[in-house]
Structures are given as C-alpha cells and as structure tokens.
Motif scaffolding. Sequence first.
Motif, PDB file in Angstrom:
ATOM      1  N   LYS A   1       0.806  -1.220   0.000  1.00  0.00           N
ATOM      2  CA  LYS A   1       0.000   0.000   0.000  1.00  0.00           C
ATOM      3  C   LYS A   1       0.843   1.275   0.000  1.00  0.00           C
ATOM      4  N   LEU A   2       1.779   1.346  -0.920  1.00  0.00           N
ATOM      5  CA  LEU A   2       2.486   2.616  -1.100  1.00  0.00           C
ATOM      6  C   LEU A   2       1.649   3.476  -2.032  1.00  0.00           C
ATOM      7  N   LEU A   3       1.882   4.780  -1.994  1.00  0.00           N
ATOM      8  CA  LEU A   3       1.166   5.659  -2.914  1.00  0.00           C
ATOM      9  C   LEU A   3       1.830   5.526  -4.281  1.00  0.00           C
ATOM     10  N   THR A   4       1.129   4.927  -5.219  1.00  0.00           N
ATOM     11  CA  THR A   4       1.757   4.542  -6.483  1.00  0.00           C
ATOM     12  C   THR A   4       2.025   5.732  -7.400  1.00  0.00           C
ATOM     13  N   ASP A   5       1.442   6.880  -7.061  1.00  0.00           N
ATOM     14  CA  ASP A   5       1.568   8.015  -7.979  1.00  0.00           C
ATOM     15  C   ASP A   5       2.735   8.937  -7.635  1.00  0.00           C
ATOM     16  N   ARG A   6       3.588   8.532  -6.687  1.00  0.00           N
ATOM     17  CA  ARG A   6       4.728   9.405  -6.353  1.00  0.00           C
ATOM     18  C   ARG A   6       5.921   8.547  -5.922  1.00  0.00           C
TER      19      ARG A   6
ATOM     20  N   PHE B   1       4.770  12.647   2.243  1.00  0.00           N
ATOM     21  CA  PHE B   1       3.320  12.813   2.405  1.00  0.00           C
ATOM     22  C   PHE B   1       2.901  12.466   3.833  1.00  0.00           C
ATOM     23  N   VAL B   2       3.431  11.343   4.327  1.00  0.00           N
ATOM     24  CA  VAL B   2       3.052  10.910   5.676  1.00  0.00           C
ATOM     25  C   VAL B   2       3.468  11.967   6.704  1.00  0.00           C
TER      26      VAL B   2
ATOM     27  N   PHE C   1      10.126   5.162  -8.082  1.00  0.00           N
ATOM     28  CA  PHE C   1       8.676   4.998  -7.899  1.00  0.00           C
ATOM     29  C   PHE C   1       8.405   3.582  -7.400  1.00  0.00           C
TER      30      PHE C   1
ATOM     31  N   TYR D   1       6.521   1.266  -8.396  1.00  0.00           N
ATOM     32  CA  TYR D   1       6.478   0.203  -9.404  1.00  0.00           C
ATOM     33  C   TYR D   1       7.857  -0.164  -9.935  1.00  0.00           C
ATOM     34  N   GLN D   2       8.851   0.674  -9.600  1.00  0.00           N
ATOM     35  CA  GLN D   2      10.210   0.372 -10.059  1.00  0.00           C
ATOM     36  C   GLN D   2      10.967  -0.482  -9.050  1.00  0.00           C
TER      37      GLN D   2
ATOM     38  N   ARG E   1       8.059   3.622   6.309  1.00  0.00           N
ATOM     39  CA  ARG E   1       6.945   4.551   6.464  1.00  0.00           C
ATOM     40  C   ARG E   1       6.283   4.375   7.837  1.00  0.00           C
TER      41      ARG E   1
END
Lengths: 227, 292
Positions: free
Chosen positions: A92-97, A105-106, A138, A140-141, A154
Amino acid sequence: MSETILDLKNAAIYQRESLILSEVDVTVNKGEFVYLIGKTGTGKSSFMKTLYGDLPLTEGEGTIVDYNLRTLKEKDIPYLRRKLGVVFQDFKLLTDRNIKDNLLFVLKATGWKDQKAMDHKIDEVLDKVGMKSKGFKFPYQLSGGEQQRVAIARALLNDPELILADEPTGNLDPQTSVEVMEVLQDISKNGNTILMATHDYALLLKYPSKTLKCDGQRVFEVVQKSV
Amino acid sequence: MSTSFEKYQKRRLISSYFSVVISIALVLFLLGMLGLLVLNTKKVADHFKEQIALTVYFKDSAKEVEMEELKKSLAMADYTKSTTFVSKEDAAEAHSKEIGEDFMEFLGYNPLQNSIDVYMNADYVSAEQVDEIAAELTGKNFVDEVIYDKPLISLLNDNVKKISFWVLIASGIFTFIAVLLINSSIRLSVYSKRFIIKTMQMVGATKGFIRRPFIWQSVKLGIIGAILALIGMAAFLYYLDNSFPELDLAGDIKILAALFIGVFLTGILITWLSTFFATSRFLNLKTDELYY
C-alpha cells in the motif's frame, strides 16, 4: 514495570453482521514482539483492522496506545493511526509518487512542518531499512521486498508505540521474507513493539517469540512447540 | 530511458485532464451564452417595442400654439422616448414619393393632417397602457384621432413573455446538465484514486488533508475550463456585436463583467463541490467496501 500498549478484554470482532472472533483477551506490553498466526480466513486481518480502526469494536473492551476502541470516534482515527505504524501484505504505497514523496506525504499529513527535519527523518528511516539510495524511485520500479522495506520505513516515521504488520511477508519469496523479517527484528531490538500477523511458520521457528493463534473464532496464546 | 517513459506517462495524464477541462469549458460556455441571452432578452424585446409609434393626428383647426404645447407636454411625459412632428406638407411630400405621383395636383388640396409620431419607452408598451395614453390624447379637442397598431403590441408582449419563459427553463436544464457532467468527470477521476485515498487514511492523514490537493487539482481544471469558456464567450460576443450593432450587446460593461465573473465562479464552485462530495464518498467508506 512493563507498560501495556494493547489490551483487549472479552472483545468480539464482527465483519458487518458475521462474528469473526469472540471472547478475545489479548495483552501486548511495550517492547514485545508478538506473532499472530492462524490459517487464512480465521480472522487475523479482521483482528488487525479492528486495532487500527478500520472495523469498529462493538463488544467487549479494548484499549490501544491510550485510545479506547469502544468509544473511538471517526475523527480520532487519524490520530490513533499516527501512534501506530501499519505494514500491509500488499505494501500500500502511494503509487503516484516516488519513495521520498511517499514518506514526505506521511510526515506532512501528520503535522510536520520543518523541511530539514523531514529530510533528516526520511533519511533516517530509509537507512534503517537499507533503502537510503532508492528515494527517487517509484514504487512500481521496486521489487516486492524493497517495497515492503519502504512500507516498514513509512511505519517508523512517527516513532510509533506499536507496529502492526499484517502478513508483511505474505507476498514475498522465502529469502526476501527473511530479509524483511531481519529488518523487523532489528526494529524490535531497538525497543519498538510489534504485532505481526503471519501464516509463515518457518519464520516463527527461525525467530521464536510470543505467539497468539487464531482458530475457531478464538484467539489464544500458544507455546512454540505446539505450533 | 526512464525520463522519456515518465514524460510519456505525464502526457497521458495531461490528456486525461484535457477532456475534463474541455467538458467544463463547453458546459460553462453554453451556460454563459444562455446567461447572455437571459440578460439580453429584455434589451432585445425593448429594442423592438421602442420601434412602435403612436401617431397623433391634429384637426385642421388646431392652432400652431396648441400643437406646440402638446409637443412640449409629450416630450415631458414619462412614457415618451422621442417624438417627431410631421407637418402636413412633409407628409404629403413623403406620400407622393411613396406612390410615385403628385396626388395634390389632381385633388387640388392636401388632405393630410399634421401629426406627431410618439415613440414610447418600452416599459409603457403594453395594450392597456397604450390604450390609456391614446384615450387621454384623443380627449383633447384639437386632436382628431390617435392611431396605433394594437394587435402588434399584444402579439409582441405575449411573445416576449413566452420566449423569456422558455429561455429561463432552458437555462435551468442546462445548469443541471452542466453540474451533472462536470460532477461525473470529476467523480471518475477521484474514483480512479480511491485506493490511494484509502492508503492515505491508513497512515494517519485527516480527511481534510487528503481532500485538499484533490480539490485544488480540480479547481485548477475548473479555472482553466472557465477561462477557455470566457475566451469563447468574448469571441462570440465580439462577433454578435459586430453583426448586430443595434442591439448594443456589449453596451452595459457592468452586467457583462458580472456575467463573466459569475461564469468563472460557477466553474470554481461546481468543481469544488463535486470534488468535495466525490472524495467524501470514498473517505467515508471502509477498506472492504471499496471493492464493491
């Protein structure tokens, strides 16, 4: 001497109307590393969800890091979660950053203001999980194991009183599981309290510790040998 | 390698925003045009109403002083926009030109009368009021008769009422469609991020904190859309004003400014509210409910 972090008395856990667990009596003290085991579908995740406020506790008593789970209000949930660190099976990481922004963010969400202090904290937690050089990537990488390390980093950001890990190794291969487990063990040795749900019995044998078992709608403590 | 990939991803994102912006712009443009129509129905209607003249014919016995006096008192009256005095000689000349022969030659005299054309203010152009004015004028002993096109006046008033009513209904429907369309585009873009929203909640972010960037993002799209709509409206207005200068569409700058600001604020308000409700919807769901 030991401080109680989590205390459930005669609690019952429901998923909507269906009873998942009943007569739950669980106590976790500060500094402990506790396993929660059980087959899939025995209520491990529901148990965890109740602890971080995603399921309401409607029967029995429960306190977690000074919050009463019975009287927990919707608007208090974010503040409860800031005292907990939650690690999920699917990261559950934020996939858009990228990783750094995920952590940033946290920090921002939990009220940090000073940019230097935030940078410092991010470096510190990434260092702890051995991911210091990957901040610009990112999600996904990254490989699953790396993503899970970031997720653990996190969870550590706000120096939580209790880390809830819901099958953190469930999506990882055995070798990566051990690596992630080492990270959790290190954190535990630093004095953090960890409650980890898992069905990976190999890990239990390798890193023995206090173990709770979910079975037949009950949660009870088991001795390692009988696992 | 990775930078070109990221650029490609960003371009894809921008193109998905693009359609949202376009739909906002089109909807606001339509709304603005309707607003322009509503604001100008009265002006256009008044324009036609003020073309209608009431002609007062004087008796041949009427004295110069009496005619002069009536002309003055008419000029003072509230209902008068303008008056034109047409002497019997002028009338004869105009009439001769119209029929193409000099009728006075075989008649031997000028049968036409002195007259005043009274153009009224639009507010007084209704069948009852015109009747009243005509009756008052006919009452004077030097006035022979007052002539006006009564059916035209009632027809005009009825049609203006009908048209204004339907324009209002259409604006209502269009506003509703506007809100619905913008709302659904924004709902979709928030829906696509519902798991991210949930994750943000899991790490202890408050609802307000999660909502803020979403709202800012859509308000930005709303602003861009509104600006595009305003440019479209300005261009259309410019064209209309050039084609029909007599309607004086761009005349009242204050009202136009209010309309433009109104459209701009509508763009912001609709996107703001839609995002607020769309994010609330997912913020208030428990994790398991996201999958339904």
